[in-house]
Write a protein that holds these residues in place. Structure first.
Motif, PDB file in Angstrom:
ATOM      1  N   MET A  41      53.196  39.277  47.187  1.00  0.00           N
ATOM      2  CA  MET A  41      52.559  39.287  48.459  1.00  0.00           C
ATOM      3  C   MET A  41      52.843  38.954  49.543  1.00  0.00           C
ATOM      4  SD  MET A  41      48.705  38.218  46.601  1.00  0.00           S
ATOM      5  CE  MET A  41      47.628  38.968  46.903  1.00  0.00           C
TER       6      MET A  41
ATOM      7  N   TYR B 252      40.080  45.039  46.432  1.00  0.00           N
ATOM      8  CA  TYR B 252      39.792  43.472  45.745  1.00  0.00           C
ATOM      9  C   TYR B 252      37.756  43.419  45.684  1.00  0.00           C
ATOM     10  CZ  TYR B 252      39.021  38.865  47.578  1.00  0.00           C
ATOM     11  OH  TYR B 252      38.324  37.773  47.435  1.00  0.00           O
TER      12      TYR B 252
ATOM     13  N   VAL C 182      44.495  43.883  45.654  1.00  0.00           N
ATOM     14  CA  VAL C 182      44.715  43.819  47.529  1.00  0.00           C
ATOM     15  C   VAL C 182      43.413  45.499  47.332  1.00  0.00           C
ATOM     16  CG1 VAL C 182      45.734  43.886  49.879  1.00  0.00           C
ATOM     17  CG2 VAL C 182      46.515  42.598  47.456  1.00  0.00           C
TER      18      VAL C 182
ATOM     19  N   LYS D 232      44.915  34.727  53.728  1.00  0.00           N
ATOM     20  CA  LYS D 232      43.856  35.014  54.397  1.00  0.00           C
ATOM     21  C   LYS D 232      43.119  33.984  55.300  1.00  0.00           C
ATOM     22  CE  LYS D 232      39.095  37.827  53.894  1.00  0.00           C
ATOM     23  NZ  LYS D 232      37.676  37.357  53.407  1.00  0.00           N
TER      24      LYS D 232
ATOM     25  N   CYS E 247      49.107  42.997  41.753  1.00  0.00           N
ATOM     26  CA  CYS E 247      49.288  42.545  43.020  1.00  0.00           C
ATOM     27  C   CYS E 247      48.484  43.786  43.616  1.00  0.00           C
ATOM     28  CB  CYS E 247      50.730  42.075  43.796  1.00  0.00           C
ATOM     29  SG  CYS E 247      50.500  39.746  42.895  1.00  0.00           S
TER      30      CYS E 247
ATOM     31  N   HIS F 159      45.057  35.749  42.833  1.00  0.00           N
ATOM     32  CA  HIS F 159      43.215  35.478  44.247  1.00  0.00           C
ATOM     33  C   HIS F 159      43.522  34.074  45.006  1.00  0.00           C
ATOM     34  CE1 HIS F 159      38.736  35.870  44.216  1.00  0.00           C
ATOM     35  NE2 HIS F 159      39.336  36.273  45.240  1.00  0.00           N
TER      36      HIS F 159
ATOM     37  N   TYR G  89      46.094  35.645  46.945  1.00  0.00           N
ATOM     38  CA  TYR G  89      45.317  36.322  48.362  1.00  0.00           C
ATOM     39  C   TYR G  89      43.948  35.322  49.168  1.00  0.00           C
ATOM     40  CZ  TYR G  89      42.198  40.418  50.091  1.00  0.00           C
ATOM     41  OH  TYR G  89      41.252  40.732  50.443  1.00  0.00           O
TER      42      TYR G  89
END
Length: 323
Positions: free
Chosen positions: A265, A318, A315, A202, A311, A195, A198
């Protein structure tokens, strides 16, 4: 995997059926790994409050299980455990006592409960094995959860000696996979890191890993664990627990786990280790030699592949993932 014990129908009740391991078992069952003689019911916390004896009895009366896989528990990562040790003890003792006693009252053929490697003594020799559970106090950070889980082993022995019940337990190492709890503050290390990665990707910020990255863990993919649970349900005939884990040689450091997630990722930012945060136990190396005696040829999913699948799932899901 074929059944060797009994030909009658099995009504299998899975408590904690909406959690990480329950969902993995359900995925296999729905994917064709159930036998024609098996009926499966997956129970979530919405169906019954298992800390309540009356609600537990009502669910057993409704489902009439012949077999139970007991996964339901109050769980959390290192920091939540440190904060709520009493709550972890009380909630889990109530859940476990209600499930095991109600299973006994209903004449359930077999109960398999899920323990954790954190129940082992903090001061010990490695690798740990099934004979060492009660050899000393667990790590002080999660003594409430650890002792509550240890008591399942005591109860299993009691139900067997007093009533001849086939109640047993498995001890997985660190489980991860799809449908995990990806909460950064309160979840386990791997989903929390997924998390965080991610969000760092982002937001274009560094990935901050709590602790030094040096502690080492054996991680088991939830789908591998689910296959082993189904094998234990059908084949394992001991009251003594069995460790379900990859081998000692598969142990990875938190730093290596983070690198695997970064790679899966495609994260290109900076990775920082925040050494002001606690590392928890440095290692909990467990022996899977007992498992290997039973299943010498069992193939575990390679760690990097399992991380990539987890992963990718996170994604893609999410918005609905637990976080």
């Amino acid at each position: 995997m074929t059944s060797s014990n009994g030909t009658g129908p099995k009504r299998v009740l899975v408590t904690g059926g909406s959690g990480l391991v329950g969902r993995a078992i359900e995925q296999l069952v729905q994917g064709g790994e159930a036998l024609p003689s098996e009926e499966w019911t997956f129970l979530s916390s919405k169906d019954a409050d298992l800390t309540n004896a009356a609600e537990t009895r009502a669910v057993f009366a409704r489902c009439q299980p012949t077999h139970v896989i007991h996964l339901a528990a109050m769980v959390g990562g290192l920091f939540r455990n440190m904060k709520y040790n009493l709550d972890f003890w009380r909630q889990n003792v109530h859940i476990n006592d209600n499930v095991l006693q109600t299973a006994h009252e209903h004449g359930v053929t077999k109960v398999i409960s899920c323990l954790s490697t954190c129940i082992f003594p903090d001061k010990t020799t490695y690798p740990i094995d099934e004979t060492m559970i009660h050899n000393g106090p667990p790590h002080s950070s999660n003594f409430g959860y650890s002792y509550a889980k240890r008591m399942i082993d005591i109860q299993n022995r009691g139900y067997h000696e007093q009533h001849g019940r086939m109640f047993t337990a498995v001890i997985p190492t660190n489980v991860f996979g799809m449908y995990d709890n990806f909460n950064i503050e309160e979840g386990h290390v791997l989903p929390g890191l997924i998390h965080k990665t991610y969000l760092a990707q982002k937001n274009g910020t560094p990935l901050v890993v709590w602790g030094s990255g040096k502690p080492r863990r054996q991680f088991i993919y939830s789908l591998d664990l689910a296959r082993l649970f189904i094998w234990v349900l059908r084949e394992y005939q001991e009251i003594e627990p069995i460790i379900l884990s990859v081998g000692e040689e598969e142990e990875v450091s938190i730093k290596e786990a983070a690198e695997s997630i970064v790679s899966a990722m495609g994260f290109k930012g900076e990775v920082i280790f925040d050494t002001t945060k606690s590392d928890g136990q440095y290692k909990k190396t467990a022996s899977n030699s007992k498992l290997r005696k039973y299943l010498p040829d069992f193939q575990f999913t390679p760690f990097s592949q399992a991380v990539k699948e987890t992963c990718d799932w996170f994604v893609a899901n999410y918005d609905v993932a637990r976080k």
